[in-house]
Scaffold this active site. Structure first.
Site, short mmCIF file in Angstrom:
data_model
loop_
_atom_site.label_atom_id
_atom_site.label_comp_id
_atom_site.label_asym_id
_atom_site.label_seq_id
_atom_site.Cartn_x
_atom_site.Cartn_y
_atom_site.Cartn_z
N HIS A 1 26.60 19.38 -16.72
CA HIS A 1 26.29 19.22 -18.14
C HIS A 1 27.44 18.43 -18.77
O HIS A 1 28.15 18.92 -19.65
CB HIS A 1 26.09 20.59 -18.80
N GLU B 1 20.15 16.11 -18.85
CA GLU B 1 19.98 14.93 -19.70
C GLU B 1 20.75 13.70 -19.23
O GLU B 1 21.66 13.21 -19.93
CB GLU B 1 20.39 15.26 -21.14
#
Ligand code: GAL
Length: 470
Positions: free
Chosen positions: A119, A165
């Protein structure tokens, strides 16, 4: 009453750099986000994650709060530089112990751990010495790190997310330079994205070949995407909205489901878009056991004539590299906004889930993040975050409608379990369902948390909003 399927996963999410603190403790080395946040001017008020929510020291208290909420699943990320301070080589036992204890604590409270391996906090040494996500060798470094995690935690952890992401890493990290490593380029986002996908593929290959059968877990990736609603029903606007979704989500999901980038990207980006080798395709195609989606907002999309005057274009929200797409993004003035200036549009979530289901063959899907930032105030022990409660209610109702329409949605994780370090915006944006007082580090459930607790308990809720909005 809106009722969810029996085994629906009710979760909440955080990430390592945003909550842990203890940046220089327990053998952890700096990540690119420590470095980025220490460069004056890069974050709001020059804030950083040195202390954050101090979750590293308070994880037991936090798990207790999760248990009070009745949370079924908790998604958190591992700080790579806690496990391997240099990103390669030596393993830091204290880091292993920290996550191992956290996992045990969760399981003790019947909360299922969902681990994100990356992350955004790349070990700094991999950036300074190895050129980070631009170096093809990173796929091997990442797969080695991932394997350390499978080996040490996979006996108890059955849900793995390789990357969070990659779009953000590519566009905000390598395109706009507002996130670590702070690079500004029109080409590097495509190069970084390519290595991110290759890294994901290699990590999944290791898991599948050596651990999955024995450990019996699932592995996937989490991508983010906003919904794009065509501004008009003119064919060119409908196509622009589709193009925008493909440049956003298709960029990462098409290689995983079909083995290559979307045609519209290959056509428009040309030689600036790298090509996958046969070995890459073998690793990447079919490499996700579920579709992880982070979703926050929507916008209208309209076609732009490439020869138009720049002043005619308003790019609102997450656009990517504009000149490769020529899509104008706008919002409806009637839409309510969060303090991120993100529009609250629950029906956009339903439409996106349906789009994913149609395009990718209705895969098992999880919303791994969805949430709302507000200017919360703690008064007499209470945070009256009505808008957040309505946000979560609206988006969950839209999710249920998608399920009723045939979408294979199996769970929902609210972002975030508690207020935390919101990257370049520091502590100025609050997304938590628990309020964090950054002076005392005390946590307080907001009213949205109390609502979420009831919803978990009842596996549903009484719908109080307007049907039209979902
Ligand atoms: C996501 C990200 C989270 C959180 C959230 C709110 O993009 O994964 O870390 O910051 O947005 O902005």
């Amino acid at each position: 009453m809106i009722q969810f399927p029996n085994d629906f996963v009710w979760g909440s999410a955080t990430s390592s750099y945003q909550i842990e603190g203890a940046a220089a403790e327990g053998g952890r080395a700096w990540s690119i986000w420590d470095a980025h946040a220490h460069i004056p001017g890069r974050t709001h008020n020059n804030e950083n994650g040195n202390v954050a929510c101090d979750h590293y020291h308070r994880y037991k208290e936090d798990v207790k709060l999760m248990a009070d909420l009745g949370l079924k699943a908790y998604r958190f990320s591992i700080s790579w530089s806690r496990i391997q301070p240099d990103g390669q080589g030596e393993i830091n036992q204290e880091g292993i112990d920290f996550y191992s204890n956290l996992i045990d604590e969760l399981l003790k409270h019947n909360i299922t751990p969902w681990i994100t391996l990356y992350h955004w906090d790349l070990p700094l040494a991999l950036q300074t010495e190895k050129d980070g996500w631009l170096n093809p060798d990173i796929a091997d470094f990442f797969a080695t790190y991932a394997e350390i995690c499978f080996k040490h935690f996979g006996d108890r952890v059955k849900n793995w997310i390789t990357l969070n992401e990659p779009w953000v890493v590519a566009i905000l990290g390598y395109g706009e330079g507002v996130f670590a490593p702070g690079r500004k380029s029109k080409d590097e986002p495509y190069l970084a994205a390519h290595q991110l996908l290759r890294s994901h593929g290699k990590a999944v290959k290791v898991y599948r070949e050596k651990y999955q059968e024995k450990q019996g877990g699932k592995i996937g990736i989490t991508n983010n995407c906003d919904w794009r609603e065509p501004l008009t029903n003119k064919p060119e606007d409908i196509e622009a909205a589709e193009r925008s979704l493909l440049f956003f989500l298709g960029w990462f999901a098409d290689p995983i489901y079909f083995g290559d980038y979307p045609k519209v990207m290959r056509d428009r980006v040309g030689d600036r878009l790298p090509k996958f080798s046969a070995e890459d395709v073998e690793n990447i195609k079919g490499s996700s056991d579920f579709f992880g989606l982070n979703h926050y907002t929507a916008s209208y999309a309209a076609d732009v004539d490439p020869n138009a005057n720049d002043d005619d274009v308003t790019v609102y929200g997450n656009g990517g590299i504009f000149e490769d797409q020529y899509v104008d993004l706008t919002s409806d003035p009637k839409w309510k906004m969060t303090t991120m200036n993100w529009a609250i549009v629950p029906w956009g979530c339903r439409k996106l889930l349906e789009w994913i289901s149609d395009r990718y063959g209705n895969p098992p899907t999880y919303i791994t993040e969805n949430g709302c930032s507000l200017d919360d105030k703690l008064e007499n022990g209470e945070v009256k975050d009505t808008i957040r409660k309505e946000f979560v209610e609206g988006y969950l109702a839209a999710c249920k409608k998608a399920i009723d329409n045939g979408v294979n949605l199996q769970g929902y994780f609210v972002w975030s379990f508690m207020d935390n370090f919101e990257w370049a915006l520091g502590y100025s944006k609050r997304f938590g369902i628990h309020y964090v007082d950054y002076e005392t580090l005390e946590r307080t459930p907001k009213n949205s948390a109390l609502w979420f607790k009831e919803a978990i308990k009842n596996n549903g809720f009484e719908f109080s909003l307007n049907e039209r909005d979902i």
